[in-house]
Design a protein around this motif. Sequence first.
Motif, short mmCIF file in Angstrom:
data_model
loop_
_atom_site.label_atom_id
_atom_site.label_comp_id
_atom_site.label_asym_id
_atom_site.label_seq_id
_atom_site.Cartn_x
_atom_site.Cartn_y
_atom_site.Cartn_z
N SER A 81 0.83 -1.20 0.00
CA SER A 81 0.00 0.00 0.00
C SER A 81 0.87 1.25 0.00
O SER A 81 0.36 2.37 -0.02
CB SER A 81 -0.90 0.01 1.23
N GLY A 82 2.17 1.06 0.06
CA GLY A 82 3.08 2.21 0.11
C GLY A 82 3.21 2.73 1.53
O GLY A 82 3.44 3.92 1.77
N GLY A 83 3.01 1.82 2.51
CA GLY A 83 3.27 2.17 3.91
C GLY A 83 2.04 2.64 4.68
O GLY A 83 2.17 3.06 5.83
N LYS A 84 0.84 2.51 4.11
CA LYS A 84 -0.36 2.94 4.86
C LYS A 84 -0.57 2.00 6.05
O LYS A 84 -0.79 0.81 5.87
CB LYS A 84 -1.61 2.92 3.95
N ARG A 85 -0.54 2.56 7.25
CA ARG A 85 -0.48 1.70 8.43
C ARG A 85 -1.75 0.87 8.66
O ARG A 85 -1.70 -0.24 9.17
CB ARG A 85 -0.18 2.53 9.68
N GLY A 86 -2.89 1.41 8.26
CA GLY A 86 -4.14 0.69 8.48
C GLY A 86 -4.12 -0.71 7.86
O GLY A 86 -4.71 -1.65 8.40
N TRP A 87 -3.40 -0.87 6.75
CA TRP A 87 -3.41 -2.16 6.04
C TRP A 87 -2.60 -3.24 6.74
O TRP A 87 -2.65 -4.40 6.36
CB TRP A 87 -2.94 -1.98 4.59
N ARG A 88 -1.88 -2.84 7.81
CA ARG A 88 -1.09 -3.89 8.48
C ARG A 88 -2.03 -4.91 9.15
O ARG A 88 -1.66 -6.05 9.37
CB ARG A 88 -0.10 -3.31 9.45
N TRP A 89 -3.25 -4.50 9.45
CA TRP A 89 -4.18 -5.43 10.09
C TRP A 89 -4.51 -6.61 9.19
O TRP A 89 -4.83 -7.69 9.66
CB TRP A 89 -5.48 -4.70 10.50
N MET A 90 -4.44 -6.40 7.88
CA MET A 90 -4.73 -7.51 6.97
C MET A 90 -3.68 -8.62 7.12
O MET A 90 -3.91 -9.76 6.71
CB MET A 90 -4.77 -7.04 5.52
N GLY A 91 -2.54 -8.28 7.68
CA GLY A 91 -1.50 -9.28 7.91
C GLY A 91 -1.95 -10.34 8.90
O GLY A 91 -1.38 -11.44 8.97
N LEU A 92 -2.99 -10.02 9.67
CA LEU A 92 -3.49 -11.00 10.65
C LEU A 92 -4.38 -12.05 9.99
O LEU A 92 -4.63 -13.11 10.56
CB LEU A 92 -4.30 -10.29 11.75
N LEU A 93 -4.87 -11.74 8.78
CA LEU A 93 -5.83 -12.65 8.12
C LEU A 93 -5.31 -14.08 7.97
O LEU A 93 -5.97 -15.03 8.42
CB LEU A 93 -6.26 -12.06 6.76
#
Length: 460
Positions: A81-93
Amino acid sequence: MGSTKNVFASKIGAILAAAGSAVGLGNVWRFPTEVGANGGAAFILIYVLSMLILGVPIMVTEFAIGRHGGEDVTHAFQKMSGGKRGWRWMGLLPMVSGFLVLSYYAVVAGWTLYYLFEALMNGFAGKSPDEFTNDFVAFSSDTWQPIFWMGIIIAMTCAIVALGVQKGIERSAKVMMPQLFFFILVLVGCSLTLPNAGLGLSFLFSPDFSKVTGSVVLSAMGQAFFSLSVGIGCLCTYACYFRKDVDLMKDSFSVAGIDTLVALLSGLIIFPAVYSIPGLSPDAGPSLVFITLPNVFQQVFGGIPWLAYVFSLIFYLLLVLAALTSSISMLEMSVAYFHKNLHLSRPVAAVIVSLVCLALGIFCSLSFGDWSEVKMFGLNFFDFFDFLVAKFIMPVGGMVMCIFLGWVVDERVLRAELTNNGTLRSPLYSTYRFIIRYIAPLCILLIFAHELGLAWLDWL
Ligand code: PHE
């Protein structure tokens, strides 16, 4: 921490590992069951269409996100995402889904191992049709036996994952997948020579469109998701280990092609066998491979006992291999997270995740016996986990990933990833992008709204 690199050493290893994840009980057990229940060839046509419109594009999407992440699936979304922090939660999927899916899949995988053992000990010889039914019900509703066999499957999976990406996952795929193909071809050959094989073939290949209803379409799409392992981050996890020269689009077609071929070949084994004995029905449901088939093997080869023995043995060996190559990919989803984020060594991470899956799996296994009356939202544990994964997480996860790549990620990053920095032509790139921006999210939204609507009605 282990010193082996977390990368598949060869291109073929990468394809076989991903195909190993896709080819599983979903092909040999769930596909024939669904085909039988939903009227045969018409279902297959819709299934193949769903593969092309949804399955393959979502697979490409997962591959792109994973490989861009490079060795660490948990930060892959954020990085792309180019570093958008909100998307790190998808790493939990993948981490969460790994636990859920393995916990119930391992129950059925355990059954296949028990049936392999029975076949090996010649336990099917001389049984009557009623005995097959009673024995299956008695086994699956027993408290300890299924848990024991599930434990063995989980332990085998754990041992392979603990060995690492190259020595465990890649090597096991390279050994097991060719064996799996060989066994399938042998069984197809035998099955096609059975009496009335033609009836089975026409059930599989002549479509009756009057059988197509909304729920048949939904089942076909659901089957495409489950069979390709897409939407829960499993292929994303594997793609983190892909080399930079892998052609992601081409590989997606290869994996989907192998998966569909195995599903069709399983149909070619099972339906001619079912029709070889008058009175048996192709819509026997999930018990098809545990009750109907061993019964068929005994009856049709009854005159030549060694043939019945060999046929049953190869069939259950095939099921166990298929189950194992998939369960490995499920365990890896959660192990990768613990290994990367909590800095546990692979073997320790594998053992911890396996033990948790075993504990959750016990709940699912008991759903067939002692705890069949314990319900969550009207479903027993096994059905609840299956619903959560196949009908909720997979479609929603797939949709979020499409929206992510289609609308959030910088187009140049996506194009560079899919064309290997401009070195590949990728003629289907524009079609792919159109599908993930518009078609796939819309289709999934429709399926999902319909499914949820039905579930809601049931619940009321
Ligand atoms: N695709 C596998 C099968 O057909 C199941 C699976 C689902 C594997 C999700 C991994 C992740 O059996």
